[in-house]
Motif scaffolding. Sequence first.
Motif, PDB file in Angstrom:
ATOM      1  N   THR A   1       0.823  -1.215   0.000  1.00  0.00           N
ATOM      2  CA  THR A   1       0.000   0.000   0.000  1.00  0.00           C
ATOM      3  C   THR A   1       0.855   1.262   0.000  1.00  0.00           C
ATOM      4  O   THR A   1       0.325   2.364   0.111  1.00  0.00           O
ATOM      5  CB  THR A   1      -0.918   0.019   1.241  1.00  0.00           C
ATOM      6  N   HIS A   2       2.167   1.095  -0.150  1.00  0.00           N
ATOM      7  CA  HIS A   2       3.071   2.233  -0.035  1.00  0.00           C
ATOM      8  C   HIS A   2       3.562   2.692  -1.405  1.00  0.00           C
ATOM      9  O   HIS A   2       3.909   1.881  -2.259  1.00  0.00           O
ATOM     10  CB  HIS A   2       4.279   1.875   0.832  1.00  0.00           C
ATOM     11  N   CYS A   3       3.616   4.000  -1.581  1.00  0.00           N
ATOM     12  CA  CYS A   3       4.214   4.596  -2.771  1.00  0.00           C
ATOM     13  C   CYS A   3       5.688   4.835  -2.487  1.00  0.00           C
ATOM     14  O   CYS A   3       6.034   5.420  -1.461  1.00  0.00           O
ATOM     15  CB  CYS A   3       3.515   5.906  -3.114  1.00  0.00           C
ATOM     16  N   LEU A   4       6.560   4.364  -3.380  1.00  0.00           N
ATOM     17  CA  LEU A   4       7.997   4.570  -3.215  1.00  0.00           C
ATOM     18  C   LEU A   4       8.506   5.513  -4.301  1.00  0.00           C
ATOM     19  O   LEU A   4       8.018   5.505  -5.433  1.00  0.00           O
ATOM     20  CB  LEU A   4       8.750   3.239  -3.278  1.00  0.00           C
ATOM     21  N   PHE A   5       9.505   6.306  -3.942  1.00  0.00           N
ATOM     22  CA  PHE A   5      10.009   7.354  -4.826  1.00  0.00           C
ATOM     23  C   PHE A   5      11.422   7.044  -5.303  1.00  0.00           C
ATOM     24  O   PHE A   5      12.316   6.768  -4.507  1.00  0.00           O
ATOM     25  CB  PHE A   5       9.994   8.698  -4.095  1.00  0.00           C
ATOM     26  N   ASN A   6      11.609   7.116  -6.616  1.00  0.00           N
ATOM     27  CA  ASN A   6      12.903   6.880  -7.251  1.00  0.00           C
ATOM     28  C   ASN A   6      13.227   8.001  -8.224  1.00  0.00           C
ATOM     29  O   ASN A   6      12.327   8.628  -8.796  1.00  0.00           O
ATOM     30  CB  ASN A   6      12.904   5.574  -8.042  1.00  0.00           C
ATOM     31  N   VAL A   7      14.508   8.198  -8.459  1.00  0.00           N
ATOM     32  CA  VAL A   7      14.981   9.135  -9.468  1.00  0.00           C
ATOM     33  C   VAL A   7      15.480   8.334 -10.665  1.00  0.00           C
ATOM     34  O   VAL A   7      16.348   7.463 -10.517  1.00  0.00           O
ATOM     35  CB  VAL A   7      16.116  10.011  -8.915  1.00  0.00           C
TER      36      VAL A   7
END
Length: 211
Positions: free
Chosen positions: A87-93
Amino acid sequence: MKEFPNGIVPLPQDFYEQPTLEMAKAMLGCLLVKETHQGIAAGYIVETEAYIGPDDRAAHSYNYRRTARTEIMFHRSGLAYTYLMHTHCLFNVVSGGEEKPEAILVRALEPRYGIDLMKTRRGIGELKNLTNGPGKLTKALGITMEDYGCSLTHPPVYLAKGFYPESISVGKRIGIENTGDAKDLPWRFWITNSQYVSRHQKSENVVNLNP
């Protein structure tokens, strides 16, 4: 902790043209900023992980896997790659350049701006646990799947100048046990002795940046 005097200044596109492993280290100490109608929330990046597909079995783009989720990884560097894990949004570049699907996961932040807003979003008051995990930090900052593909050189989500760490630690990535030899690659980087990292473990190497 050294802060730049001119306030929040988004990093230019040139910053994102670095090789992935170099950028994963260079991102430490930078501000990750998210602007919403509720206000600005930001924190210093204290932990990153590099994923270098298509030869990295831990990368979503392993073996040039191109799907609706990974499509943005095949585009230019400096874009936001967000995805859902449970249920988690993860952030990447996004890194590596066009048709070289690589990315850097931001694993933890040291809260800096909009702390009260972050506490409200997380429903907790303890600063140390506010953004010490990839799912925690996105919820605190208000980063969502709507940020997928956004350029990181301007609002609403962007990286900005922060401070220079005195030293960084290097070790294995976390949570990728079923990826063969990839699980042993030392592609996790964190600011040495930061209390805000997602998990404390013995480093394989410490790089002193200001000897």
